[in-house]
Write an enzyme that holds these catalytic residues in place. Structure first.
Site, short mmCIF file in Angstrom:
data_model
loop_
_atom_site.label_atom_id
_atom_site.label_comp_id
_atom_site.label_asym_id
_atom_site.label_seq_id
_atom_site.Cartn_x
_atom_site.Cartn_y
_atom_site.Cartn_z
N ASP A 39 0.84 -1.20 0.00
CA ASP A 39 0.00 0.00 0.00
C ASP A 39 0.88 1.25 0.00
O ASP A 39 0.39 2.37 -0.11
CB ASP A 39 -1.02 0.00 1.15
CG ASP A 39 -0.37 0.01 2.52
OD1 ASP A 39 0.88 -0.06 2.61
OD2 ASP A 39 -1.11 0.11 3.53
N SER A 40 2.21 1.05 0.06
CA SER A 40 3.14 2.18 -0.10
C SER A 40 2.96 2.84 -1.46
O SER A 40 3.43 3.95 -1.67
CB SER A 40 4.59 1.72 0.07
OG SER A 40 4.88 0.67 -0.82
N LYS A 99 -1.17 -9.53 2.79
CA LYS A 99 -0.45 -9.04 3.98
C LYS A 99 -1.37 -8.09 4.73
O LYS A 99 -2.05 -7.25 4.11
CB LYS A 99 0.83 -8.30 3.57
CG LYS A 99 1.53 -7.64 4.76
CD LYS A 99 2.93 -7.18 4.42
CE LYS A 99 3.01 -5.80 3.78
NZ LYS A 99 2.48 -4.70 4.62
N GLU A 126 -1.51 -5.52 8.30
CA GLU A 126 -0.85 -4.94 9.46
C GLU A 126 -1.64 -5.42 10.67
O GLU A 126 -2.81 -5.02 10.86
CB GLU A 126 -0.82 -3.42 9.36
CG GLU A 126 0.08 -2.97 8.21
CD GLU A 126 0.25 -1.46 8.11
OE1 GLU A 126 -0.06 -0.73 9.08
OE2 GLU A 126 0.71 -1.01 7.03
N GLU A 138 8.83 -4.35 10.34
CA GLU A 138 9.27 -3.04 9.82
C GLU A 138 9.80 -2.17 10.95
O GLU A 138 9.14 -2.04 12.00
CB GLU A 138 8.10 -2.33 9.10
CG GLU A 138 8.54 -0.95 8.57
CD GLU A 138 7.60 -0.33 7.56
OE1 GLU A 138 6.59 -0.95 7.19
OE2 GLU A 138 7.89 0.83 7.17
O1 KIV Z 1 3.53 -1.13 1.57
C1 KIV Z 1 4.69 -1.54 1.54
O2 KIV Z 1 5.43 -1.33 0.57
C2 KIV Z 1 5.18 -2.27 2.70
C3 KIV Z 1 6.64 -2.35 2.97
C4 KIV Z 1 6.89 -2.93 4.28
C5 KIV Z 1 7.43 -3.05 1.99
O3 KIV Z 1 4.38 -2.76 3.44
#
Ligand code: KIV
Length: 271
Positions: free
Chosen positions: A49-50, A118, A120, A187
């Site tokens: 999501d970056s 993924k 969080e 992270e």
């Molecule tokens: O969104 C992202 O790019 C991430 C980083 C930890 C790679 O979650």
């Protein structure tokens, strides 16, 4: 260069089996062009999501939309055939309830063909991880510095520096492993904490700014290529200045057009 020969897409169990055997290499990709280039080199590709910040120029990752992640993930899956592909679930797409999380994660898997998601996930959200894994959704749990918690943390801050905070992160790791996460992404975590979690975990840990103690490493591709502007995190090693190459090529194109009225090309249809 890549040291492994792969003929098929790496699966989640194969990724897990790499722990203790070889270091896991990962990069982010949001577009087909980058995905194609990194596919033979990395073990997994994360559609992070970056992209909200790196690709769309926004101030945080919070505005990332489910449809945006689905679009980028489809582009990456369609352009690759070797790397395991993991999609980052955007803020507000899984925190409301187990059912909401399942509905949205299932959509991402079904509509993109990616291998896993993924999330969080602190200790509280580990029950969501358990709910998803029990229903066929492989989950990588992202702990430590969680950018979707930026407003709670008051900024992007390194984690695990105090004994109390180290204990919180260790508890988050334990809860997610017990919930069935196939991997932990750490992270911005202090080295001692990352090392202990890696030693204690049967599942691979992937670090970003979390020391060499992890089982693998991930970076945002634009950061290592010099495409992220001035705000490079301190832990990033920049391997190339692709930004300068792009600028130079564009300047030469502009010069051709301004001086000659036309860029000299190999073919010019219609002439
Ligand atoms: O969104 C992202 O790019 C991430 C980083 C930890 C790679 O979650």
């Amino acid at each position: 260069m890549s040291t492994h020969i792969r003929t098929k897409r790496l699966t989640v169990p194969q990724l897990v089996a790499m722990k203790g055997q070889q270091k896991i290499v990962s990069l982010t990709a949001y577009s087909s062009s980058i995905a194609r280039l990194i596919d033979p080199v990395v073990d997994f590709i994360l559609i992070g999501d970056s992209t909200a910040m790196v690709g769309y120029g926004r101030a945080s990752t919070l505005s990332m939309q489910l449809e945006e992640i689905i679009g980028h993930t489809r582009a990456v899956v369609d352009s690759t055939r070797l790397a395991c592909v993991i999609a980052d679930m955007p803020f507000a797409s899984y925190q409301e309830s187990h059912e909401q999380a399942f509905r949205n994660c299932a959509q991402v898997l079904a509509r993109t063909g990616c291998d896993a998601v993924k999330l969080e996930a602190n200790k509280t959200l580990a029950s969501t991880v358990e709910f998803l894994v029990a229903r066929g959704i492989p989950v990588m749990a992202h702990i430590g510095l969680m950018p979707q918690f930026v407003n709670v943390m008051g900024g992007f801050k390194a984690q695990g520096l105090s004994a109390q905070n180290a204990g919180v992160i260790a508890a988050d790791a334990r809860a997610n492993l017990e919930a069935g996460a196939f991997s932990l992404l750490l992270e911005g975590v202090a080295e001692g904490v990352a090392r202990q979690i890696t030693l204690d975990s049967e599942m691979p840990t992937i670090g970003i700014g979390a020391s060499p103690a992890c089982d693998g490493q991930i970076l945002v591709t634009e950061d290592l290529l010099g495409l992220s502007g001035e705000h490079l995190p301190r832990f990033v090693k920049q391997y190339a200045d692709v930004g300068a190459v792009i600028r130079d090529a564009c300047e030469r194109f502009a010069e051709d057009v301004r001086n000659a009225g036309f860029p000299e090309a190999r073919h010019c249809y219609g002439l």
